[in-house]
Design a protein around this motif. Structure first.
Motif, PDB file in Angstrom:
ATOM      1  N   GLU A 268      10.336   3.901   0.880  1.00 33.09           N
ATOM      2  CA  GLU A 268       8.524   3.571   0.459  1.00 33.09           C
ATOM      3  C   GLU A 268       8.446   4.623   0.983  1.00 33.09           C
ATOM      4  O   GLU A 268       8.877   5.166   2.153  1.00 33.09           O
ATOM      5  N   VAL A 269       7.503   5.252   0.287  1.00 31.28           N
ATOM      6  CA  VAL A 269       6.417   6.079   0.154  1.00 31.28           C
ATOM      7  C   VAL A 269       4.816   5.930   0.061  1.00 31.28           C
ATOM      8  O   VAL A 269       4.844   7.006   0.755  1.00 31.28           O
ATOM      9  N   GLU A 270       4.597   5.192   0.072  1.00 31.25           N
ATOM     10  CA  GLU A 270       3.125   4.643   0.936  1.00 31.25           C
ATOM     11  C   GLU A 270       3.151   3.036   0.311  1.00 31.25           C
ATOM     12  O   GLU A 270       3.604   2.187   0.120  1.00 31.25           O
ATOM     13  N   ARG A 271       1.795   2.971   1.676  1.00 29.49           N
ATOM     14  CA  ARG A 271       1.050   2.061   1.568  1.00 29.49           C
ATOM     15  C   ARG A 271       0.021   1.570   1.059  1.00 29.49           C
ATOM     16  O   ARG A 271      -0.530   2.034   1.256  1.00 29.49           O
ATOM     17  N   TYR A 272      -0.974   0.378   0.515  1.00 33.53           N
ATOM     18  CA  TYR A 272      -1.867   0.229   0.057  1.00 33.53           C
ATOM     19  C   TYR A 272      -2.514  -1.260   0.044  1.00 33.53           C
ATOM     20  O   TYR A 272      -1.408  -2.146  -0.261  1.00 33.53           O
ATOM     21  N   THR A 273      -3.720  -1.334  -0.479  1.00 32.84           N
ATOM     22  CA  THR A 273      -4.222  -2.722  -0.858  1.00 32.84           C
ATOM     23  C   THR A 273      -4.946  -2.168  -1.990  1.00 32.84           C
ATOM     24  O   THR A 273      -5.625  -1.205  -2.671  1.00 32.84           O
ATOM     25  N   LEU A 274      -4.833  -3.575  -2.953  1.00 34.67           N
ATOM     26  CA  LEU A 274      -6.077  -3.660  -3.337  1.00 34.67           C
ATOM     27  C   LEU A 274      -7.092  -3.897  -3.321  1.00 34.67           C
ATOM     28  O   LEU A 274      -7.515  -4.373  -2.016  1.00 34.67           O
ATOM     29  N   PRO A 275      -7.932  -3.476  -4.524  1.00 38.57           N
ATOM     30  CA  PRO A 275      -9.600  -3.926  -3.844  1.00 38.57           C
ATOM     31  C   PRO A 275      -9.971  -4.497  -4.029  1.00 38.57           C
ATOM     32  O   PRO A 275      -9.509  -6.191  -4.406  1.00 38.57           O
ATOM     33  N   ASP A 276     -10.632  -6.047  -3.117  1.00 39.86           N
ATOM     34  CA  ASP A 276     -10.652  -7.071  -2.720  1.00 39.86           C
ATOM     35  C   ASP A 276      -9.503  -7.989  -2.568  1.00 39.86           C
ATOM     36  O   ASP A 276      -9.706  -8.565  -2.938  1.00 39.86           O
ATOM     37  N   ASP A 277      -8.921  -7.139  -2.123  1.00 41.26           N
ATOM     38  CA  ASP A 277      -7.886  -8.169  -1.887  1.00 41.26           C
ATOM     39  C   ASP A 277      -6.457  -7.983  -1.045  1.00 41.26           C
ATOM     40  O   ASP A 277      -6.376  -6.112  -0.415  1.00 41.26           O
ATOM     41  N   PRO A 278      -6.695  -8.529   0.586  1.00 40.46           N
ATOM     42  CA  PRO A 278      -5.844  -7.643   1.956  1.00 40.46           C
ATOM     43  C   PRO A 278      -4.208  -7.429   1.800  1.00 40.46           C
ATOM     44  O   PRO A 278      -3.871  -6.976   2.181  1.00 40.46           O
ATOM     45  N   SER A 279      -3.858  -8.066   0.472  1.00 41.32           N
ATOM     46  CA  SER A 279      -2.488  -8.612   0.455  1.00 41.32           C
ATOM     47  C   SER A 279      -1.978  -6.563   0.434  1.00 41.32           C
ATOM     48  O   SER A 279      -2.544  -5.796  -0.020  1.00 41.32           O
ATOM     49  N   LEU A 280      -0.570  -6.562   0.951  1.00 38.52           N
ATOM     50  CA  LEU A 280       0.059  -5.467   1.648  1.00 38.52           C
ATOM     51  C   LEU A 280       0.817  -5.082   0.048  1.00 38.52           C
ATOM     52  O   LEU A 280       1.590  -5.892   0.423  1.00 38.52           O
ATOM     53  N   TRP A 281       1.244  -3.941  -0.460  1.00 40.70           N
ATOM     54  CA  TRP A 281       1.529  -2.956  -1.810  1.00 40.70           C
ATOM     55  C   TRP A 281       2.244  -1.940  -0.849  1.00 40.70           C
ATOM     56  O   TRP A 281       2.196  -1.283  -0.007  1.00 40.70           O
ATOM     57  N   PHE A 282       3.829  -2.002  -1.491  1.00 38.81           N
ATOM     58  CA  PHE A 282       4.768  -0.743  -0.402  1.00 38.81           C
ATOM     59  C   PHE A 282       5.423  -0.243  -2.060  1.00 38.81           C
ATOM     60  O   PHE A 282       5.394  -0.818  -3.202  1.00 38.81           O
ATOM     61  N   THR A 283       4.538   1.208  -2.057  1.00 40.67           N
ATOM     62  CA  THR A 283       4.883   1.556  -3.156  1.00 40.67           C
ATOM     63  C   THR A 283       6.344   2.718  -2.386  1.00 40.67           C
ATOM     64  O   THR A 283       6.639   2.986  -1.523  1.00 40.67           O
ATOM     65  N   MET A 284       7.901   2.329  -3.871  1.00 42.11           N
ATOM     66  CA  MET A 284       9.287   3.034  -3.107  1.00 42.11           C
ATOM     67  C   MET A 284       9.372   3.443  -4.159  1.00 42.11           C
ATOM     68  O   MET A 284       9.436   3.296  -5.275  1.00 42.11           O
ATOM     69  N   ARG A 285      10.453   4.573  -3.847  1.00 40.76           N
ATOM     70  CA  ARG A 285      10.436   5.881  -4.165  1.00 40.76           C
ATOM     71  C   ARG A 285      12.057   5.512  -4.289  1.00 40.76           C
ATOM     72  O   ARG A 285      12.742   6.002  -3.318  1.00 40.76           O
TER      73      ARG A 285
END
Length: 151
Positions: free
Chosen positions: A127-144
């Motif tokens: 994992e290198v980053e965690r983020y959410t999309l606008p208007d959506d609380p779902s958590l995403w991972f960017t993984m390298r």
């Protein structure tokens, strides 16, 4: 797995199949047919079938910026997981990213997709980053991919 067939997304039927897999696995970010048509123009999209049965799809975002970072995403429908299909799709996408000149490979995974997170970690992604999309609380991972020589 000799029956696995991977096809480039061209034409409306394949666009709809790719969209179906994406939207089933990523319900937090549903795409319209027009969204997928636009992605076909900038990314390498493929769908996978076992015989005539749709089992998954891939996305390879070509290398971008000075780091030559590509994004590889393999998606397998839930009823077809744990059969080695994700492995085949991932390796296929990784090969395509390298053909396109990727020096760095990343993937993005919806945090709630525990199978996807586990798969990425087992293949050397961190994992290198965690983020959410606008208007959506779902958590995403960017993984390298920690070692771009890894398969």
């Amino acid at each position: 797995m000799t029956d696995l067939r991977i096809e480039n997304v061209r034409g409306e039927a394949l666009i709809e199949d790719w969209r179906h897999v994406h939207n089933l696995i990523i319900p937090a970010d549903p795409l319209s047919l027009d969204d997928v048509r636009e992605r076909v123009g900038r990314n390498h999209l493929e769908v996978a079938y076992l015989g005539d049965t749709l089992v998954g799809c891939t996305t390879v975002r070509p290398p971008a910026n000075e780091t030559a970072t590509a994004t590889v995403i393999a998606r397998v429908l839930p009823g077809h997981r744990r059969q080695g299909l994700g492995e085949l799709l991932y390796r296929h996408g990784l090969e395509r990213a390298r053909e396109l000149g990727a020096a760095v490979v990343e993937t993005v995974v919806l945090a709630s997709n525990t199978d996807g997170v586990r798969f990425a970690e087992q293949h050397g992604f961190v994992e290198v980053e965690r983020y959410t999309l606008p208007d959506d609380p779902s958590l995403w991972f960017t993984m390298r991919l920690a070692d771009t020589g890894a398969a």
